[in-house]
Design a protein around this motif. Structure first.
Motif, mmCIF file in Angstrom:
data_model
loop_
_atom_site.group_PDB
_atom_site.id
_atom_site.type_symbol
_atom_site.label_atom_id
_atom_site.label_comp_id
_atom_site.label_asym_id
_atom_site.label_seq_id
_atom_site.Cartn_x
_atom_site.Cartn_y
_atom_site.Cartn_z
ATOM 1 N N ALA A 179 7.875 -12.022 1.806
ATOM 2 C CA ALA A 179 7.351 -11.308 0.649
ATOM 3 C C ALA A 179 5.989 -10.702 0.944
ATOM 4 N N VAL A 180 5.111 -11.481 1.589
ATOM 5 C CA VAL A 180 3.778 -10.967 1.912
ATOM 6 C C VAL A 180 3.863 -9.847 2.948
ATOM 7 N N GLY A 181 4.680 -10.049 3.993
ATOM 8 C CA GLY A 181 4.824 -9.012 5.015
ATOM 9 C C GLY A 181 5.411 -7.731 4.442
ATOM 10 N N SER A 182 6.425 -7.855 3.593
ATOM 11 C CA SER A 182 7.019 -6.674 2.971
ATOM 12 C C SER A 182 6.013 -5.970 2.069
ATOM 13 N N THR A 183 5.212 -6.741 1.337
ATOM 14 C CA THR A 183 4.228 -6.141 0.445
ATOM 15 C C THR A 183 3.173 -5.371 1.231
ATOM 16 N N VAL A 184 2.684 -5.958 2.318
ATOM 17 C CA VAL A 184 1.692 -5.261 3.145
ATOM 18 C C VAL A 184 2.290 -3.984 3.738
ATOM 19 N N GLY A 185 3.515 -4.080 4.257
ATOM 20 C CA GLY A 185 4.168 -2.892 4.800
ATOM 21 C C GLY A 185 4.379 -1.817 3.758
ATOM 22 N N CYS A 186 4.776 -2.212 2.549
ATOM 23 C CA CYS A 186 4.982 -1.241 1.477
ATOM 24 C C CYS A 186 3.674 -0.587 1.055
ATOM 25 N N LEU A 187 2.581 -1.371 1.033
ATOM 26 C CA LEU A 187 1.292 -0.805 0.656
ATOM 27 C C LEU A 187 0.824 0.238 1.662
ATOM 28 N N VAL A 188 0.946 -0.083 2.944
ATOM 29 C CA VAL A 188 0.495 0.857 3.976
ATOM 30 C C VAL A 188 1.376 2.100 3.995
ATOM 31 N N LEU A 189 2.695 1.909 4.076
ATOM 32 C CA LEU A 189 3.602 3.050 4.136
ATOM 33 C C LEU A 189 3.574 3.852 2.841
ATOM 34 N N GLY A 190 3.532 3.169 1.705
ATOM 35 C CA GLY A 190 3.498 3.878 0.429
ATOM 36 C C GLY A 190 2.244 4.688 0.245
ATOM 37 N N PHE A 191 1.102 4.153 0.689
ATOM 38 C CA PHE A 191 -0.155 4.888 0.566
ATOM 39 C C PHE A 191 -0.137 6.145 1.418
ATOM 40 N N VAL A 192 0.358 6.028 2.640
ATOM 41 C CA VAL A 192 0.412 7.203 3.529
ATOM 42 C C VAL A 192 1.362 8.255 2.973
ATOM 43 N N LEU A 193 2.552 7.852 2.558
ATOM 44 C CA LEU A 193 3.518 8.820 2.031
ATOM 45 C C LEU A 193 3.023 9.459 0.736
ATOM 46 N N ALA A 194 2.389 8.666 -0.127
ATOM 47 C CA ALA A 194 1.863 9.236 -1.368
ATOM 48 C C ALA A 194 0.739 10.233 -1.088
ATOM 49 N N LEU A 195 -0.092 9.953 -0.087
ATOM 50 C CA LEU A 195 -1.138 10.905 0.297
ATOM 51 C C LEU A 195 -0.530 12.236 0.741
ATOM 52 N N VAL A 196 0.497 12.154 1.564
ATOM 53 C CA VAL A 196 1.127 13.384 2.065
ATOM 54 C C VAL A 196 1.741 14.175 0.919
ATOM 55 N N ILE A 197 2.465 13.490 0.033
ATOM 56 C CA ILE A 197 3.132 14.186 -1.062
ATOM 57 C C ILE A 197 2.119 14.789 -2.035
ATOM 58 N N ALA A 198 1.021 14.082 -2.297
ATOM 59 C CA ALA A 198 0.076 14.521 -3.314
ATOM 60 C C ALA A 198 -0.912 15.572 -2.814
ATOM 61 N N PHE A 199 -1.323 15.505 -1.542
ATOM 62 C CA PHE A 199 -2.430 16.341 -1.087
ATOM 63 C C PHE A 199 -2.082 17.275 0.070
ATOM 64 N N VAL A 200 -0.897 17.150 0.632
ATOM 65 C CA VAL A 200 -0.494 18.050 1.721
ATOM 66 C C VAL A 200 0.606 18.966 1.194
ATOM 67 N N PRO A 201 0.285 20.227 0.952
ATOM 68 C CA PRO A 201 1.314 21.123 0.419
ATOM 69 C C PRO A 201 2.385 21.424 1.474
ATOM 70 N N PHE A 202 3.630 21.266 1.092
ATOM 71 C CA PHE A 202 4.750 21.585 1.967
ATOM 72 C C PHE A 202 5.938 21.948 1.096
ATOM 73 N N PRO A 203 6.867 22.745 1.617
ATOM 74 C CA PRO A 203 8.022 23.141 0.820
ATOM 75 C C PRO A 203 8.857 21.931 0.407
ATOM 76 N N GLY A 204 9.203 21.878 -0.861
ATOM 77 C CA GLY A 204 10.010 20.774 -1.364
ATOM 78 C C GLY A 204 9.220 19.546 -1.739
ATOM 79 N N GLY A 205 7.893 19.671 -1.848
ATOM 80 C CA GLY A 205 7.078 18.505 -2.181
ATOM 81 C C GLY A 205 7.407 17.941 -3.552
ATOM 82 N N LYS A 206 7.610 18.818 -4.538
ATOM 83 C CA LYS A 206 7.944 18.345 -5.885
ATOM 84 C C LYS A 206 9.307 17.666 -5.911
ATOM 85 N N ALA A 207 10.244 18.202 -5.111
ATOM 86 C CA ALA A 207 11.569 17.582 -5.062
ATOM 87 C C ALA A 207 11.496 16.185 -4.454
ATOM 88 N N VAL A 208 10.652 16.028 -3.454
ATOM 89 C CA VAL A 208 10.486 14.700 -2.849
ATOM 90 C C VAL A 208 9.877 13.730 -3.855
#
Length: 307
Positions: A98-127
């Protein structure tokens, strides 16, 4: 003396004489509305909750202190389970997964959310919309998808054997704790991304522009501007993922990891395979206690984060 009579005047003129001795009509007595007390309306949902949840939970608690020998209420089932090495291993495995999954989700989720929110790319809203849809997927569906790719007869092993001519492929990690960890990170990462995307949508972009104009690089902007604003959302999403990972059963079952025993799997094993219901109820009570405690923490964090 000449008696005079008073007349009343209507909208269009006099309506006739009025008897001066006549009394005015008594004002109408306001009728008191009969309102149903609030506690009466609360009775039906409380009754349904008690029958559907509280009563079975009370039965589990009672069974956990009722040994099979019928000797009355006793804490012997707790003593036996807590002294069992299987239970201690299951508790340790559950916590570190549970702890390992939570840490992995926090790191991966933060990076992916940064890309979706602040890096413009085609299909960002669909993602971003797909993240919302992904939350409705059952956990075993993601596990089956990973089995199709990395399973013993999956695509990766099939491609390896086709290219090298080997009899077997090298990918067998799904039946290990690392495979369970990968499946849980894959499935629960969107539960971290959702509050992060909501927090990033409320972030004042003027702060980012000012920081950039002052010479701050992307990493410094993320560390000093974005991350402080994202901490409440990260805490809320991480708390939720931690609670859900502690109670996850489908992922562990569908990966076929026989050497991975978590608390939910131990409840299933004790109750279904061994018919040891007092021990199963003891493990269930422990799992419930941990989950309720962490859920209370999640509610406090989410309330402070405004999620």
């Amino acid at each position: 003396m000449t008696a005079t009579t008073a007349t009343t005047t209507g909208p269009t003129g006099p309506t006739g004489p009025v008897d001066p001795t006549a009394t005015a009509p008594a004002p109408a007595t306001p009728t008191r509305s009969r309102t149903v007390p609030a506690w009466v309306w609360a009775l039906p949902p409380v009754a349904v909750l008690a029958l559907a949840f509280l009563y079975p939970l009370a039965l589990v608690g009672r069974q956990s202190v009722t040994p099979d020998d019928g000797g009355g209420l006793s804490l012997d089932p707790y003593a036996d389970v807590f002294a069992s090495e299987v239970f201690r291993d299951a508790l340790t495995t559950t916590v570190w997964l549970a702890v390992g999954s939570t840490v992995g989700c926090l790191v991966l989720g933060f990076v992916l959310a940064l890309v979706i929110a602040f890096v413009p790319f085609p299909g960002g809203k669909a993602v971003a919309r797909f993240v919302d849809v992904f939350l409705s997927f059952p956990s075993f569906l993601i596990t089956l998808a990973l089995l199709f790719i990395y399973g013993s007869v999956g695509m990766a092993n099939g491609l390896w054997t086709d290219v090298t001519g080997a009899a077997d492929g090298p990918f067998h990690f799904l039946t290990t704790p690392w495979g369970v960890l990968l499946a849980e990170i894959t499935y629960f990462t969107p539960f971290v991304m959702r509050p992060l995307l909501a927090a990033f949508s409320q972030l004042d972009t003027g702060q980012l522009e000012v920081a950039s104009s002052l010479g701050a690089g992307p990493l410094r902007v993320i560390r000093q501007v974005i991350l402080p604003e994202a901490l409440p959302a990260l805490a809320a999403g991480g708390s939720l993922v931690l609670v859900m990972c502690l109670n996850e059963f489908g992922i562990v079952l569908f990966t076929g990891a026989k050497d991975v025993t978590t608390l939910p799997m131990l409840v299933y094993s004790k109750a279904i395979l061994e018919s040891d219901y007092p021990a199963a109820c003891v493990v269930a009570v422990v799992n419930i206690a941990i989950s309720v405690g962490l859920y209370s923490l999640y509610r406090v964090v989410s309330r402070r984060a405004g999620a």
